[in-house]
Design an enzyme around this catalytic site. Structure first.
Site, short mmCIF file in Angstrom:
data_model
loop_
_atom_site.label_atom_id
_atom_site.label_comp_id
_atom_site.label_asym_id
_atom_site.label_seq_id
_atom_site.Cartn_x
_atom_site.Cartn_y
_atom_site.Cartn_z
N HIS A 108 -5.80 -37.02 11.80
CA HIS A 108 -4.60 -37.79 12.14
C HIS A 108 -3.56 -36.92 12.80
CE1 HIS A 108 -5.80 -41.47 9.90
NE2 HIS A 108 -6.59 -40.60 9.30
N GLU A 113 9.82 -5.77 4.53
CA GLU A 113 10.06 -7.08 3.92
C GLU A 113 9.77 -7.04 2.43
OE1 GLU A 113 8.22 -6.56 6.63
OE2 GLU A 113 8.45 -8.18 8.10
N LYS A 128 0.84 -1.20 0.00
CA LYS A 128 0.00 0.00 0.00
C LYS A 128 0.87 1.25 0.00
CE LYS A 128 -4.06 1.30 2.79
NZ LYS A 128 -4.95 0.66 3.80
N GLU A 142 -5.87 -10.63 13.83
CA GLU A 142 -5.39 -9.24 13.73
C GLU A 142 -6.55 -8.27 13.97
OE1 GLU A 142 -3.41 -7.35 10.05
OE2 GLU A 142 -1.73 -7.86 11.33
N GLY A 168 -5.39 -3.95 4.95
CA GLY A 168 -4.56 -4.99 4.34
C GLY A 168 -5.20 -6.37 4.38
N ARG A 169 -5.69 -6.77 5.54
CA ARG A 169 -6.24 -8.12 5.68
C ARG A 169 -7.60 -8.27 5.00
NH1 ARG A 169 -5.74 -5.46 10.33
NH2 ARG A 169 -7.50 -5.05 11.70
N LYS A 182 8.19 -3.59 15.02
CA LYS A 182 8.81 -2.92 13.87
C LYS A 182 9.84 -1.90 14.31
CE LYS A 182 4.83 -2.73 10.75
NZ LYS A 182 3.96 -1.79 10.01
#
Lengths: 624, 624
Positions: free
Chosen positions: A431, A259, A253, A400, A313-314, A556
């Site tokens: 399992h 990263e 954005k 979040e 964002g999410r 951060k």
């Protein structure tokens, strides 16, 4: 929630901190209200003080008298708890609820002004008050006939303008009109992005990649994701790809995500090393709002696809963040179906009375399980391998959004909120961790199944088809959890006494069952919206802001400080001392790391990339 | 735990059930003790009644007076909580423990007879008493110089006999001596198995696939896994593979696991359709103990690789279950390093005093977090993309082992046990669920990092290398969780009052940091054993049986019943009625499914496979 957790054990030290905090919080809240919308600031009294909440707290006693083994024999109750809308069946009869529980939960929804909050969201109010933003991922899937106004401006045309741009661009790439620097078609796409710019698109890609219609459209094309700043992820994402035929979509954005930008620079070097500086314009595009930084990076701003500050964002997979890479891989019509599916649930959520409203019902049940029955977690268990990335995506969306300790007005929450979401596809999970779900902690489960398989197989001579075999488990597990198996049952089967306690199942473990006609682009959009709105319902009722994420900031800031020190240590070959401001542990660990790096031989470093990348981490560090 | 959860809210109905259960359990326990080893049966008094437990319960008050922000300033305390063994640094200074907490926890270990239980495990006693079996995954990695006796027989030579067989076979396949039915080398391996036969091997494969030495050995080869019975998983596992060059490894201890055997038959059909019946002998091998069924399936029993009843599924990756596929992909020497790494921790676990014993220390801290500080979950957060499958594997190992409600002697546990394990690699998780970890629920975290990266990248002009960038976050996050950020700090930074509560971090959130020199086959074995033994320590102290899994049985039984009914419904075209014995929900959902299937057109079904597979699920179902 930290404070709720603490409240179970005496903690005078933190209690005093909490009081200090609370006082400041009240002052802060007063000021905050000036900036928030009417709906949000109206919530001065925490919802837990409301009569509807108290009523539910008392109602827990009645529920504790029941067992799902008995509740499931009441056909009227059961049938009243199976709802079908937009082709989706949601069955919550195996939740620990009575019809009157649902009535009380809907009263709580009313007390929490859920109706008004949903309306505020759809009408573009700045309900994300801490960031002073509207929350309008629903606008991303609104058809042109809708009008959604933010700050006096209808955003639906803007959305469709970007969609049109994606359509044109993706078609040009797919039909070979847009070629790479050496004139080859770009058949491979690498998406560089993290968090919401990664998990949502990955979820949708995984959901439809074995859907036959989508597969046909993706013939000869490949879509990959690069999220982690770990260079191992770079190596994996680029392994076997040829820069000449690869298009890179950089998704950030602000175009400043640490990263993503380091990975983007790394991949840019991979391209320019092979194809020269000018290749960037042909091989890299951006999804961003920061055109200045896009240009500085070397990407033509013409090839930047916009989204808006009212898209979190999410919640961004329906913006260019997801639509661009998915359109490149599966064609624009596929993404259009996906958006239509999401919008079908948006409309349902906006327009359907609460007692028939799937996200509202699921959300209220989640509030019940978390805040009243004290279940800290929820398992998302799709009996559908193609939904393998649903749990990781919803883990992000939910944790979040609702992993908060304070209300939207800043007051400290005195009840449990945001649950831990996790899950794996069935039958794999059976399992793995189902042992604990059956005989350990109580974890409400979402079972998700489909009527039609994306890839049917029936082998001659088998009792059932492979998909039937899978779905037998979908039906069986929900009942096993609800019914359990008693010592009496076991004795009747002549189980040795010594094993009876080990083979006993207490049952009474809640779950919901969700049945879809099939998994395709449209129903993938539906599932997405169903979970997004369910999370929003929980946050609206709890009275917190599901749309900010201040909790990611501190890490951060500290990482940024360490980055500077690490540069200094690596370039000057020094180690950390107590003067660097770290505690003894961080100093020790950092020095272990730095001195270990210093001992690495240049020859040990592995080249991922050619020429102008110095493929050694220790090249600047003296031998120490 | 169900009962613990219930105990938080009044529940007289279930309390009376619990009492009834408890009485029977006591009777059962008396009988059970006859069959169990001395160590296990000695535990008549639950550990929660021991003075050491009570002492820790009282000690919680002292801990609640502390904050990690302060504890981390005590250098002596911090340095006493950093341990290094076998090249691994484990730092638990950010756990909510004082030096005396550790002393008390080691007293609890003593009270729980941890030393004796570890010795019993290593000496081959039948500590899995409910299944009357030894628990000897450690024997799988024991060198020939060791002697481990089960029921009077040294099993180490047996282990090495199978390893030798794997070595010979994998070398023959890798060097082209063993060829496919049409004379082509078998470069691709598909492992068919689920649960322990899948997650462990997948974890190791993912961990080393970008390790340069392993990569070099895997040149030109591909390893895939097929676990889920969902035909979508079959389609994905076989996509792009050629039967002529594919070797299939069917992994099932009993050769009766429903999912694995249906998938094995499906893949067998894929092979025989292309290459004829005889191809099975060349293209399929088995890891199993049931040679009769292996032969009936069509696999030459000579090509079956054995393991033993003292290897639990979730602890089986060091048996042929993992070693055969990994040796085929990476060469036998690589798997040998992996076993050596695991054995280094086995020895450490067996021989090291508890106050320096990494799995014991980590296990006791987990007991503290779960049973005393009431944390229901643990996050596994490797700052290493190659460890992406560590969390799913340990989720299985831990939750299936310790997700129990009764003690090994059958008495009901009155404290919280088995935690929910989940996680994603950092920094990906930071952009997903970390919000909740920082400002929501308290979730103890394991941070895992490496000094050397598998794939170093340094870009000219950057402040740090890509791996440094990753590791800055590894260092920063642990401190952010521990220290937090107060309102005072925020005010000093001129944060607006309204935002202060939202930007406040309470801190005091526990974590451990684990630093490895690098990630390779050897250290992957170490991590595996570290987590396996940590889980065992927790189970030993809690007094439960970490090695059975009765909780998975009920779902299997119910699925089997539904399978029969589904066959009848599908072949006879009938729907379910109340006479089929299901509740109204299951009847409704099954009928929704069955009638939906009936409406599918044959033409809708997608072919995954050629010729003799009828690639339609509805072929038997009338149009109804």
């Amino acid at each position: 929630m930290a404070l709720t957790n603490k409240s179970r054990t005496p903690n005078s030290a933190s209690a005093s901190r909490r009081h200090t905090l609370t006082r400041h919080v009240h002052l802060a809240a007063k000021k905050a209200r000036r900036n928030t919308s009417a709906t949000c600031s109206a919530m001065e009294v925490p919802i837990s003080k409301d009569a509807a909440w108290k009523d539910l707290e008392e109602h827990v006693n009645a529920i504790e008298e029941t067992h799902l083994r008995d509740l499931m024999t009441d056909e009227e109750r059961v049938m009243s708890m199976i709802k079908e809308s937009e082709g989706i069946v949601v069955d919550y009869s195996r939740q620990r609820v009575l019809p009157e529980t649902m009535t009380k939960l809907l009263k709580l929804a009313e007390a929490a002004k859920l109706r008004e909050k949903i309306d505020s969201m759809f009408s573009g109010e700045h309900i994300n008050s801490t960031e002073d933003r509207a929350v309008l991922h629903v606008a991303l899937r609104a058809p042109t006939t809708e009008k959604i106004v933010v700050d006096g401006k209808d955003v639906v045309p803007d959305v469709h303008e970007v969609l049109e741009k994606i359509k044109v661009f993706s078609e040009r790439v797919r039909n070979g009109e847009w070629l790479g620097a050496t004139g080859k078609p770009l058949t491979n796409v690498v998406c560089v992005g993290i968090g919401g710019s990664f998990l949502g698109p990955l979820f949708v890609h995984t959901a439809i990649e074995t859907n036959q219609e989508a597969m046909d459209k993706a013939q000869g094309r490949e879509l990959r994701f690069l999220a982690n700043v770990d260079p191992v992820d770079v190596a994996r994402a680029l392994s076997g790809l040829d820069p000449e035929t690869t298009l890179v979509v950089v998704v950030s954005k602000t175009f400043t995500t640490a990263e993503t930008m380091l990975n983007a620079r790394t991949v840019r070097t991979w391209i320019t090393s092979a194809l020269g500086q000018d290749a960037v314009a042909k091989h890299m595009v951006a999804v961003s709002t920061n055109l200045k930084l896009v240009k500085e990076f070397g990407i033509d701003p013409e090839n930047a696809f916009a989204f808006w500050d009212w898209v979190g964002g999410r919640y961004s997979v329906c913006s260019a963040v997801g639509i661009l890479p998915l359109a490149l891989q599966y064609g624009y019509e596929t993404t259009d179906l996906f958006l239509q599916g999401a919008w079908s649930i948006d409309k349902h959520f906006r327009d359907t009375p609460f007692d028939q409203n799937l996200p509202v019902l699921l959300g209220m049940i989640a509030v019940w399980n978390v805040s009243f029955l004290h279940c800290p977690a929820r398992a998302i268990l799709p009996y559908c391998q193609a939904l393998a990335k649903l749990a990781p995506h919803i883990q992000q969306v939910s944790m979040e959004s609702n992993g908060k300790g304070v209300a939207i007005d800043g007051t400290t929450l005195d009840f449990e909120t945001g649950e831990i979401d996790f899950g794996e596809p069935g039958t794999n999970g059976q399992h793995s961790f189902y042992q604990l779900i059956h005989q350990g902690r109580v974890i409400p489960c979402d079972f998700i199944g489909t009527i039609k398989s994306q890839q049917s197989v029936y082998l001659k001579g088998e009792v059932v088809s492979n998909h039937d075999e899978l779905m037998c488990n979908f039906f069986a597990q929900a009942d096993a959890l609800a019914q359990g198996k008693s010592a009496t049952d076991l004795r009747a089967e002549n189980v040795p006494d010594a094993l009876i306690p080990h083979k006993t199942f207490t049952g009474n473990r809640p779950s919901s069952s969700i049945l879809l006609p099939e998994l395709n682009a449209y129903t993938t959009g539906q599932i997405l919206a169903l979970y997004e709105h369910r999370v929003a319902v929980q946050g609206f009722v709890w009275g917190l802001n599901s749309f900010d994420q201040w909790g990611v900031e501190l890490g951060k800031v500290l990482a940024s400080q360490i980055r500077k020190q690490m540069n200094e240590a690596r370039t000057k070959g020094r180690l950390m001392s107590s003067q660097d401001g770290h505690n003894a542990s961080t100093t020790y660990l950092l020095n272990k790391y730095l001195s270990g790096k210093a001992q690495l031989k240049y020859a040990d470093a592995k080249d991922v990339f050619p020429c102008d990348i110095i493929a050694s981490e220790d090249c600047k560090v003296p031998s120490d």
